[in-house]
Design a protein around this motif. Structure first.
Motif, PDB file in Angstrom:
ATOM      1  N   HIS A   1       2.844  -7.538  13.287  1.00 54.28           N
ATOM      2  CA  HIS A   1       2.718  -6.947  14.653  1.00 54.28           C
ATOM      3  C   HIS A   1       2.332  -5.543  14.231  1.00 54.28           C
ATOM      4  CE1 HIS A   1       6.130  -9.242  16.734  1.00 54.28           C
ATOM      5  NE2 HIS A   1       5.377 -10.076  16.227  1.00 54.28           N
ATOM      6  N   VAL A   2       2.524  -4.827  13.300  1.00 59.33           N
ATOM      7  CA  VAL A   2       1.804  -3.377  13.062  1.00 59.33           C
ATOM      8  C   VAL A   2       0.491  -3.792  12.848  1.00 59.33           C
ATOM      9  CG1 VAL A   2       1.774  -1.777  11.011  1.00 59.33           C
ATOM     10  CG2 VAL A   2       4.063  -2.552  11.891  1.00 59.33           C
ATOM     11  N   ASP A   3      -0.152  -4.777  12.083  1.00 60.60           N
ATOM     12  CA  ASP A   3      -1.568  -5.106  11.800  1.00 60.60           C
ATOM     13  C   ASP A   3      -2.267  -5.166  13.252  1.00 60.60           C
ATOM     14  OD1 ASP A   3      -0.883  -5.074   8.982  1.00 60.60           O
ATOM     15  OD2 ASP A   3      -1.094  -7.212   8.678  1.00 60.60           O
ATOM     16  N   ASP A   4      -1.466  -6.142  14.101  1.00 62.07           N
ATOM     17  CA  ASP A   4      -1.999  -6.336  15.535  1.00 62.07           C
ATOM     18  C   ASP A   4      -2.204  -4.945  16.083  1.00 62.07           C
ATOM     19  OD1 ASP A   4      -2.176  -9.071  15.165  1.00 62.07           O
ATOM     20  OD2 ASP A   4      -0.269  -9.479  16.320  1.00 62.07           O
ATOM     21  N   ALA A   5      -1.197  -3.894  15.713  1.00 61.15           N
ATOM     22  CA  ALA A   5      -1.208  -2.876  16.646  1.00 61.15           C
ATOM     23  C   ALA A   5      -2.501  -1.925  16.121  1.00 61.15           C
ATOM     24  CB  ALA A   5       0.151  -2.106  16.449  1.00 61.15           C
ATOM     25  N   ALA A   6      -2.594  -1.777  14.768  1.00 64.91           N
ATOM     26  CA  ALA A   6      -3.766  -1.121  14.523  1.00 64.91           C
ATOM     27  C   ALA A   6      -5.047  -1.689  14.867  1.00 64.91           C
ATOM     28  CB  ALA A   6      -3.649  -1.198  12.947  1.00 64.91           C
TER      29      ALA A   6
ATOM     30  N   ALA B   1       3.073  -2.409   5.012  1.00 72.09           N
ATOM     31  CA  ALA B   1       2.501  -2.508   3.825  1.00 72.09           C
ATOM     32  C   ALA B   1       0.705  -2.624   3.926  1.00 72.09           C
ATOM     33  CB  ALA B   1       2.945  -3.739   3.233  1.00 72.09           C
ATOM     34  N   ASN B   2       0.194  -3.068   5.022  1.00 68.95           N
ATOM     35  CA  ASN B   2      -1.202  -3.228   5.090  1.00 68.95           C
ATOM     36  C   ASN B   2      -1.612  -1.959   5.933  1.00 68.95           C
ATOM     37  OD1 ASN B   2      -0.845  -5.593   3.764  1.00 68.95           O
ATOM     38  ND2 ASN B   2      -0.686  -6.824   5.598  1.00 68.95           N
ATOM     39  N   SER B   3      -0.869  -1.140   6.458  1.00 66.62           N
ATOM     40  CA  SER B   3      -1.522  -0.273   7.635  1.00 66.62           C
ATOM     41  C   SER B   3      -1.321   1.157   7.111  1.00 66.62           C
ATOM     42  CB  SER B   3      -0.432  -0.527   8.858  1.00 66.62           C
ATOM     43  OG  SER B   3      -0.802   0.595   9.797  1.00 66.62           O
ATOM     44  N   ARG B   4      -2.257   1.884   7.550  1.00 70.40           N
ATOM     45  CA  ARG B   4      -2.425   3.425   7.169  1.00 70.40           C
ATOM     46  C   ARG B   4      -1.941   4.240   8.642  1.00 70.40           C
ATOM     47  NH1 ARG B   4      -4.565   5.227   2.796  1.00 70.40           N
ATOM     48  NH2 ARG B   4      -4.887   7.265   3.729  1.00 70.40           N
ATOM     49  N   LEU B   5      -1.517   3.501   9.423  1.00 71.57           N
ATOM     50  CA  LEU B   5      -1.025   4.201  10.703  1.00 71.57           C
ATOM     51  C   LEU B   5       0.162   4.702  10.428  1.00 71.57           C
ATOM     52  CD1 LEU B   5      -1.287   1.353  13.620  1.00 71.57           C
ATOM     53  CD2 LEU B   5      -2.662   3.509  13.154  1.00 71.57           C
TER      54      LEU B   5
ATOM     55  N   ASP C   1      12.406 -10.171  11.455  1.00 73.27           N
ATOM     56  CA  ASP C   1      11.732 -10.633  10.063  1.00 73.27           C
ATOM     57  C   ASP C   1      10.578  -9.596   9.676  1.00 73.27           C
ATOM     58  OD1 ASP C   1      10.005 -11.868   8.165  1.00 73.27           O
ATOM     59  OD2 ASP C   1       9.841 -13.633   9.155  1.00 73.27           O
ATOM     60  N   SER C   2      10.903  -9.077   8.434  1.00 75.30           N
ATOM     61  CA  SER C   2       9.920  -8.232   8.141  1.00 75.30           C
ATOM     62  C   SER C   2       8.633  -8.207   7.818  1.00 75.30           C
ATOM     63  CB  SER C   2      10.378  -7.514   6.658  1.00 75.30           C
ATOM     64  OG  SER C   2      11.728  -7.012   6.665  1.00 75.30           O
ATOM     65  N   LEU C   3       8.145  -9.809   7.760  1.00 72.66           N
ATOM     66  CA  LEU C   3       6.755 -10.145   7.428  1.00 72.66           C
ATOM     67  C   LEU C   3       6.307 -10.187   8.991  1.00 72.66           C
ATOM     68  CD1 LEU C   3       7.144 -12.807   4.644  1.00 72.66           C
ATOM     69  CD2 LEU C   3       5.970 -10.287   4.408  1.00 72.66           C
ATOM     70  N   GLU C   4       7.046 -10.705  10.015  1.00 75.62           N
ATOM     71  CA  GLU C   4       6.739 -10.900  11.310  1.00 75.62           C
ATOM     72  C   GLU C   4       6.182  -9.224  11.733  1.00 75.62           C
ATOM     73  OE1 GLU C   4       5.484 -12.606  15.000  1.00 75.62           O
ATOM     74  OE2 GLU C   4       5.635 -13.129  12.967  1.00 75.62           O
TER      75      GLU C   4
ATOM     76  N   MET D   1       0.931  -1.165  -0.007  1.00 73.40           N
ATOM     77  CA  MET D   1      -0.130  -0.075   0.124  1.00 73.40           C
ATOM     78  C   MET D   1       0.917   1.369  -0.013  1.00 73.40           C
ATOM     79  SD  MET D   1      -3.003   0.997   2.869  1.00 73.40           S
ATOM     80  CE  MET D   1      -3.659  -0.271   2.648  1.00 73.40           C
ATOM     81  N   SER D   2       0.732   2.020  -1.043  1.00 74.07           N
ATOM     82  CA  SER D   2       1.640   3.357  -0.995  1.00 74.07           C
ATOM     83  C   SER D   2       0.472   4.461  -1.222  1.00 74.07           C
ATOM     84  CB  SER D   2       2.397   3.294  -2.458  1.00 74.07           C
ATOM     85  OG  SER D   2       2.979   4.503  -2.655  1.00 74.07           O
ATOM     86  N   PHE D   3       0.925   5.482  -0.144  1.00 79.45           N
ATOM     87  CA  PHE D   3       0.337   6.489  -0.107  1.00 79.45           C
ATOM     88  C   PHE D   3       0.695   7.442   0.793  1.00 79.45           C
ATOM     89  CE2 PHE D   3      -0.319   3.902   3.868  1.00 79.45           C
ATOM     90  CZ  PHE D   3      -0.383   4.867   4.689  1.00 79.45           C
ATOM     91  N   LYS D   4       0.307   8.952   0.562  1.00 80.84           N
ATOM     92  CA  LYS D   4       0.924   9.844   1.301  1.00 80.84           C
ATOM     93  C   LYS D   4      -0.298  10.675   2.261  1.00 80.84           C
ATOM     94  CE  LYS D   4       4.191  13.786   0.870  1.00 80.84           C
ATOM     95  NZ  LYS D   4       5.130  13.315   1.702  1.00 80.84           N
ATOM     96  N   PHE D   5       0.068  10.949   3.526  1.00 76.44           N
ATOM     97  CA  PHE D   5      -0.819  11.629   4.285  1.00 76.44           C
ATOM     98  C   PHE D   5      -1.046  12.743   3.812  1.00 76.44           C
ATOM     99  CE2 PHE D   5       0.926   8.442   7.224  1.00 76.44           C
ATOM    100  CZ  PHE D   5      -0.248   7.940   7.504  1.00 76.44           C
ATOM    101  N   SER D   6      -2.451  13.342   4.055  1.00 74.45           N
ATOM    102  CA  SER D   6      -2.835  14.677   3.472  1.00 74.45           C
ATOM    103  C   SER D   6      -3.047  15.650   4.853  1.00 74.45           C
ATOM    104  CB  SER D   6      -4.004  14.721   2.739  1.00 74.45           C
ATOM    105  OG  SER D   6      -5.078  14.033   3.337  1.00 74.45           O
ATOM    106  N   GLU D   7      -3.507  14.998   6.007  1.00 72.77           N
ATOM    107  CA  GLU D   7      -3.776  15.478   7.061  1.00 72.77           C
ATOM    108  C   GLU D   7      -2.512  16.039   7.910  1.00 72.77           C
ATOM    109  OE1 GLU D   7      -4.657  11.220   8.426  1.00 72.77           O
ATOM    110  OE2 GLU D   7      -4.073  12.521   6.666  1.00 72.77           O
ATOM    111  N   SER D   8      -2.678  17.062   8.879  1.00 78.21           N
ATOM    112  CA  SER D   8      -1.418  17.381   9.755  1.00 78.21           C
ATOM    113  C   SER D   8      -1.297  16.195  10.881  1.00 78.21           C
ATOM    114  CB  SER D   8      -1.954  18.739  10.135  1.00 78.21           C
ATOM    115  OG  SER D   8      -1.073  18.975  11.311  1.00 78.21           O
ATOM    116  N   PHE D   9      -0.248  16.308  11.487  1.00 77.44           N
ATOM    117  CA  PHE D   9      -0.250  15.465  12.511  1.00 77.44           C
ATOM    118  C   PHE D   9       0.480  16.285  13.853  1.00 77.44           C
ATOM    119  CE2 PHE D   9      -0.805  12.383   9.516  1.00 77.44           C
ATOM    120  CZ  PHE D   9      -1.480  11.345  10.106  1.00 77.44           C
TER     121      PHE D   9
END
Length: 380
Positions: free
Chosen positions: A99-104, A137-141, A92-95, A1-9
């Motif tokens: 973990h990122v998916d779990d966090a989301a 890759a799967n996350s928008r966080l 492991d990058s896939l692991e 997933m490739s994107f660029k945030f538009s909102e301010s953080f």
């Protein structure tokens, strides 16, 4: 997933306390104590958010299900406005992606990807960029990077690697832990040049004053879980341009920072954090997962004025007689006990745990039985 945030953080700016994870004697997470710890720190004045599952939270020791459970408890225990940044540490990058998916799914507001410890031996830009891309890759966080210390070998990114990483589309900030003010300034200037929207957060506990003076958007720092009022006070003073006040806060922070992070061996830092919190009565146990263990008694004694200067311990300043001594006096006492030059210790202080609070009659009636038990354990 490739994107660029538009909102301010910009709402991520400020102080994020890097939390510990209290454990039971068998190594399992003490869920009640963890919830209480996270709830208390997140409600401290000026705390923007928490870094959970960071190095202070022993992420390198925890299984995937443990880390997810920490996020779930944090989301339940903290106010809804508290920002939760979840550390990700996997070889492991896939692991790491799992973990990122779990966090989301568990309620994190952002992730912070740590460089795997094997990178201390070898690492390059392509590997680093690929790891971060796969992990998220799967996350928008939103994503925070971690810049390791200058003494951490190739675990710390070189300028060219960091320059590529900060330009990844989902990166919003860096936990900058170079642990050296010149390196911090160089990295900050580079980021301002190539990715000015990325927040550079000074997070070297021993160098907060100097790095805050150079410039920062906040900090993700473990000292804020012990003395949030001091770290927040330092940050606010520097934001207001009040150098005198900032120096005052730094004078109180510095001894504790040196005791925890500036004392060999460096690997005991997490155990020292827990020892401090236990001394202050904020967690019931300083248990660590093996091979790490609780600190030896002589190292716990190192935390003298540095811990007890906390506002939460202010009452002890009036009931300890004699008052708490400095490190040199403590060393002399232990030496005299070991050589049998000292056979008797006497004290009339009134011992009680901060969690219990002072007994109703403690001003006039010291708890002699508890003092006797303490001395018996000390001498035997």
């Amino acid at each position: 997933m490739s994107f660029k945030f538009s909102e301010s953080f910009d709402h991520f700016r400020g102080i994020h306390a890097a939390a510990v994870c209290p454990l039971l004697a068998d190594g399992r997470i003490d869920e009640d104590s963890l919830a209480a710890h996270l709830s208390s720190v997140s409600r401290a004045d000026g705390i923007t958010g928490l870094l959970i599952n960071g190095h202070a939270g022993e992420n390198f020791m925890f299984a995937r299900e443990d880390k997810r459970r920490v996020v779930e408890i944090a989301r339940q225990a903290c106010p809804t406005h508290t920002l939760l940044v979840c550390g990700i540490n996997a070889e492991d990058s896939l692991e790491a992606q799992r973990h990122v998916d779990d966090a989301a799914q568990a309620g994190a507001d952002a992730v912070l990807v740590f460089p795997p410890f094997s990178w201390a031996l070898s690492q390059d830009a392509d590997v680093a960029v690929r790891h971060h891309r796969i992990a998220t890759a799967n996350s928008r966080l939103p994503l925070f990077l971690y810049q390791a210390g200058v003494r951490a070998g190739t675990l710390g990114y070189t300028a060219d690697v960091l320059e590529r990483l900060v330009q990844l589309p989902n990166v919003i900030g860096i936990k900058e832990g170079s642990w050296e003010s010149a390196a911090y300034e160089a990295n900050r200037r580079m980021v301002q040049r190539v990715a000015p929207h990325v927040m550079v957060m000074a997070s070297g506990d021993e160098h907060l004053l100097t790095c805050f003076a150079i410039g920062t958007e906040g900090s993700l720092v473990s000292l804020a879980c012990i003395t949030p009022e001091l770290v927040v006070g330092l940050y606010r003073a520097m934001e207001a341009g009040d150098l005198a006040a900032a120096r005052g806060f730094n004078d109180r922070i510095y001894p504790l920072a040196k005791a925890i992070y500036g004392t060999a061996p460096d690997g005991h830092a997490n155990a020292r954090l827990k020892a401090c919190l236990k001394l202050l009565g904020r967690i019931p146990s300083d248990a660590m997962r093996p091979p790490m263990g609780p600190l030896p008694a002589d190292e716990v004694a190192m935390f003298d004025e540095s811990v007890y200067d906390s506002d939460d311990f202010s009452i002890a300043k009036y009931v300890m007689t004699p008052p708490l001594r400095n490190k040199e006096s403590q060393d002399a006492l232990w030496t005299a006990l070991k050589t049998d030059d000292l056979q008797l210790i006497s004290t009339d202080h009134c011992p009680f745990c901060m969690k219990e609070g002072p007994p109703a009659d403690f001003f006039g009636n010291p708890q002699h039985e508890r003092t006797r038990l303490f001395l018996s354990q000390l001498l035997h």
